[in-house]
Design a protein around this motif. Sequence first.
Motif, short mmCIF file in Angstrom:
data_model
loop_
_atom_site.label_atom_id
_atom_site.label_comp_id
_atom_site.label_asym_id
_atom_site.label_seq_id
_atom_site.Cartn_x
_atom_site.Cartn_y
_atom_site.Cartn_z
N PHE A 56 0.84 -1.21 0.00
CA PHE A 56 0.00 0.00 0.00
C PHE A 56 0.87 1.25 0.00
O PHE A 56 0.65 2.19 -0.77
N LEU A 57 1.90 1.24 0.85
CA LEU A 57 2.72 2.45 0.96
C LEU A 57 3.56 2.70 -0.29
O LEU A 57 3.79 3.85 -0.66
N SER A 58 4.03 1.63 -0.94
CA SER A 58 4.81 1.90 -2.14
C SER A 58 3.92 2.48 -3.24
O SER A 58 4.36 3.35 -3.99
N ASN A 226 1.18 -9.25 10.23
CA ASN A 226 2.00 -8.02 10.02
C ASN A 226 1.83 -7.37 8.65
O ASN A 226 2.82 -6.93 8.07
N TRP A 227 0.66 -7.34 8.11
CA TRP A 227 0.33 -6.69 6.83
C TRP A 227 0.89 -7.44 5.63
O TRP A 227 0.79 -6.97 4.51
N ASN A 228 1.49 -8.60 5.86
CA ASN A 228 2.36 -9.20 4.87
C ASN A 228 1.75 -10.43 4.20
O ASN A 228 1.23 -11.33 4.87
N ASN A 253 -7.07 -7.47 7.74
CA ASN A 253 -6.92 -6.03 7.98
C ASN A 253 -6.43 -5.27 6.76
O ASN A 253 -6.48 -4.04 6.72
N ASN A 254 -5.86 -5.98 5.77
CA ASN A 254 -5.50 -5.29 4.52
C ASN A 254 -5.55 -6.27 3.34
O ASN A 254 -5.69 -7.49 3.54
N ASP A 255 -5.43 -5.73 2.14
CA ASP A 255 -5.53 -6.56 0.93
C ASP A 255 -4.39 -7.56 0.83
O ASP A 255 -4.57 -8.69 0.38
C1 BGC Z 1 -2.51 -0.26 5.26
C2 BGC Z 1 -1.69 -1.49 5.11
C3 BGC Z 1 -0.24 -1.15 5.32
C4 BGC Z 1 -0.05 -0.46 6.67
C5 BGC Z 1 1.38 -0.04 6.86
C6 BGC Z 1 -2.26 0.36 6.61
O1 BGC Z 1 -2.97 1.52 6.76
O2 BGC Z 1 -3.87 -0.56 5.13
O3 BGC Z 1 -1.84 -2.07 3.86
O4 BGC Z 1 0.52 -2.32 5.26
O5 BGC Z 1 -0.89 0.64 6.76
O6 BGC Z 1 1.55 0.84 7.92
#
Ligand code: BGC
Length: 353
Positions: A56-58, A226-228, A253-255
């Motif tokens: 997401f951040l990249s 861990n978002w991973n 919590n995320n894609d």
């Molecule tokens: C995003 C995640 C990201 C995380 C990193 C979240 O707000 O939804 O995809 O990995 O922030 O801090």
Amino acid sequence: MGENGMAGKRRRGWILTAVLLAGWLSLALEGCAGRQAPQKRYLRIGVVMYDVNDTFLSELIACFREDAKSLQTEERSINVTVRDGEKSQRTEDSCVEELIDGGCDVLCVNLVDRTAPSRIIDMAMERDIPIIFFNREPVKEDLAQWDRMYYVGSDPEESGVMQGELAADYIRSHSGVDRNKDGVIQYVLLEGEPGHQDAIIRTESAVSTLTREGVQLEKLSRQIANWNRAQALTKMSQMMTQYGSRIELVLANNDDMALGAIDALRQAGITEGSRPAVFGIDGTKEGLQAIVDGTMAGTVYHDKEGQAMTMAKLAAALYDGEDLSSFHLKDWTYCYLPYQKVTPENLEKFLER
Ligand code: BGC
């Protein structure tokens, strides 16, 4: 009038002409100088990310680079330098130190540890460099230390509520989700880093929204990935070993973690009709593609474009010394961009971004 008188007059005339000419020349020169292009100014933005490999951040930083370019003017260039905190606060602190030493006008900081911004704040304050924190929100007390610190992000509760509503709608319209027909949805959770504001709040609000919407739930397991994506694949495989086909719903919590769960299902050879419904948050490129492919049941769009543009405009305004009222900052500090549910009706709009 004698010769002398005439000559004197002529001489006085020449002197007057010369003085006028000199005056005119100097005025003309001044005028030219006034019209000369003003000296170009260079806004140097130093960005640090907790991990440059975060999906997401990249995507957000790619937008930010474009936005910074688009905000350049003839008078002001913008130069963006991005450094990697490599998931270590100590490394990130050193990156900031180097950015400041190398020359930096505005810092954009995505903290590794959102409770440990002190060293960065001290360094920035010492050189009077404003900080725009993003995505990983520092605690209120830290942000209150200085009036040149800002935060750009989104409200985690909103994303959780939207994920819960999307899942409730889906369950109501797809009776097959409740595969064992017990009237209860057996679910598992894939969570982001503990301590990240988006992890715990997204989970709590998604689950409580589903319950409020009248969906009976039974939690089978909750795992931190861990978002991973790779970690989510491992965790999902372990949960499948333990619970097998009992898992009817996956809330991630995320894609990236939702995609990891889908990878695990694919690896295990689970056919489409026997798969649990998987939900994510972010609307990353691959996340949206999974919705198109039908492997992910739903996601919530996390406005990376809006966040990136706000950060770029704020950095420029801070550098130019502009009034910040147009940013409508909450408490003169916070800017939260809204989330949006991704639905079949608006999917196209997000794919085009
Ligand atoms: C995003 C995640 C990201 C995380 C990193 C979240 O707000 O939804 O995809 O990995 O922030 O801090």
